[in-house]
Design a protein around this motif. Structure first.
Motif, PDB file in Angstrom:
ATOM      1  N   GLU A  41       0.805  -1.313  -0.189  1.00 20.12           N
ATOM      2  CA  GLU A  41       0.070   0.002  -0.005  1.00 20.12           C
ATOM      3  C   GLU A  41       0.881   1.241  -0.100  1.00 20.12           C
ATOM      4  N   SER A  42       2.037   0.949   0.296  1.00 16.79           N
ATOM      5  CA  SER A  42       2.977   2.325   0.590  1.00 16.79           C
ATOM      6  C   SER A  42       3.597   2.748  -0.698  1.00 16.79           C
ATOM      7  N   ASN A  43       3.750   3.932  -1.085  1.00 13.65           N
ATOM      8  CA  ASN A  43       4.426   4.551  -2.078  1.00 13.65           C
ATOM      9  C   ASN A  43       3.379   4.509  -3.279  1.00 13.65           C
ATOM     10  N   VAL A  44       2.195   4.312  -3.155  1.00 10.97           N
ATOM     11  CA  VAL A  44       1.048   4.355  -4.202  1.00 10.97           C
ATOM     12  C   VAL A  44       0.176   5.415  -3.891  1.00 10.97           C
ATOM     13  N   GLU A  45      -0.419   5.920  -4.831  1.00 13.14           N
ATOM     14  CA  GLU A  45      -1.475   7.252  -4.335  1.00 13.14           C
ATOM     15  C   GLU A  45      -2.693   6.564  -4.204  1.00 13.14           C
ATOM     16  N   GLY A  46      -3.352   7.418  -3.314  1.00 14.16           N
ATOM     17  CA  GLY A  46      -4.759   7.020  -3.059  1.00 14.16           C
ATOM     18  C   GLY A  46      -4.870   5.574  -2.459  1.00 14.16           C
ATOM     19  N   ALA A  47      -6.051   5.201  -2.606  1.00 14.89           N
ATOM     20  CA  ALA A  47      -6.443   3.794  -2.146  1.00 14.89           C
ATOM     21  C   ALA A  47      -6.252   2.764  -2.992  1.00 14.89           C
ATOM     22  N   VAL A  48      -5.258   2.743  -3.883  1.00 14.73           N
ATOM     23  CA  VAL A  48      -4.594   1.975  -4.962  1.00 14.73           C
ATOM     24  C   VAL A  48      -3.539   0.916  -4.362  1.00 14.73           C
TER      25      VAL A  48
END
Lengths: 254, 254
Positions: free
Chosen positions: A110-117
């Motif tokens: 989940e980290s280093n990715v924008e938003g709930a992506v």
């Protein structure tokens, strides 16, 4: 005898479709035998390996696991979809992925990715390594190796280390079998996991937070092989892995 | 950003009573923040940690284990004597050592030792690291760290990597907790095992066979700490270690 690990500077934020080989070649002078170590996060981003949990239909198994888990049924289903087998389902989700790599959450990040992506590992990290490696070799005329890395925890000790999840032109294990020690005896230690050692070395420079360095060049080791190589060379079969066997036995008895 | 790993050349065969700090200082120019990585084998030899199996009286437990083992009751007893607990007794001997380190055969080694003599790890590798580190600091005036290493296997994958078994002035874990990723989210990966990553990096130069390099200087990382540090900072308590818990459960049910 020495080697250097050099972080490639000024790597832009990577997005889908970016050409990682070109980005590397523009920012570094590659030499023969260089090992280009690349964080799987940027390879996954370039390959568009992001997804959301919407539209995932959780199976009965995912719903069952979620009752004793901090994760949602949809997230658990996303992990199961990428796995051969689930070794521990609570409180962590330890799975064997389709290519044999055993890790937490099937490497979904989940980290280093924008938003709930969410970001997953490249579909075939060996193939990603080969694709990037061949482009760099054509562009530079040099003979190089590539390692794609993730960070994994381990048994018995706190903390994560960098590990190899895909390789190009580098055998993950260096075979010392048959070699003699200083006193002429056969060596007890037989196979050194050089790919994981190099991944860990590179991870010392990569960092995890702001201003990370996702690409590190390791220079000075003579480990390139002309063979087709695969990270699978270091995955143990279930039959040979005592700890995996134990975890499965416990799970199936429960 | 970069670091170098440099093998110290011309290390003589180490024997009991040798002054490893002096041997290092005579053969290298040490700088501030250097991390001196030393194979436990030479530290054990200098400390006289060799023994033979003669005179060991195997316990009933050692004799019982030997029935399903390739090892002699005396060897098994030597391993048990150095352990808190035996997690797997056959076909391998996986134990938790007195200081909390989990490994095969309690780190007892037959290779690189003359004759039918066994070599064990230094009695307290943190203290060995401190003793060598302090002598180097006094001799050179530089502020350094020391890591003493062994090679260990791991779960799920073939091969060994270099790992830290003792440290001086270096926290084995780098704490990323509370730090934000590139998009301002809390990082999922929280503790990086820098000591093991450095040990693995050094092991790439150490080799295992003839003409090994037991001392490697890692230069360019800023990880020295003024704190008293210990390798025990990265050992998990049984309660927190799912795999250890599973192995003990299985053993006790059998």
């Amino acid at each position: 005898m020495k080697f250097e690990a050099i972080a490639v500077e000024n790597i832009p934020l990577i997005k889908k479709g970016d050409d990682i080989a070109q980005i590397i070649c523009e920012r570094s002078d590659i030499l023969d035998d260089d090992i280009i170590v690349i964080a799987s996060t940027i390879v996954g981003k370039a390959e568009g390996m992001t997804f959301t949990l919407e539209g995932i239909v959780p199976s009965a198994k995912a719903i069952e696991i979620s009752k004793n888990s901090k994760f949602s049924p949809n997230f658990i289903q996303a992990v199961l979809d990428r796995s051969n087998d689930c070794l521990i389902s609570s409180p962590i989700l330890l799975v064997e992925m389709k290519n044999g790599h055993t890790c937490i959450n099937a490497g979904i990040d989940e980290s280093n990715v924008e938003g709930a992506v969410f970001l997953e590992l490249p579909e075939d990290p060996d193939m990603s390594a080969e694709s990037i490696g061949k482009k760099i070799e054509i562009a530079t005329g040099m003979r190089i190796s590539v390692i794609i890395t993730d960070t994994n925890g381990r048994a018995f000790k706190i903390g994560q280390t960098g590990v190899a999840v895909g390789v190009y032109r580098l055998h993950p294990l260096k075979d010392w079998r048959g070699q003699k020690d200083l006193f002429g005896k056969e060596l007890k230690i037989t196979e050194e996991s050089v790919a994981d050692e190099i991944a860990g070395a590179a991870n010392l420079l990569m960092g995890e937070g702001n201003g990370g360095y996702p690409i590190v060049i390791v220079r000075g080791l003579k480990l390139r092989s002309d063979d087709d190589t695969s990270v699978k060379e270091m995955y143990r079969s279930d039959r040979e892995d005592l700890i995996k066997k134990s975890l499965k036995y416990l799970r199936d008895k429960a």
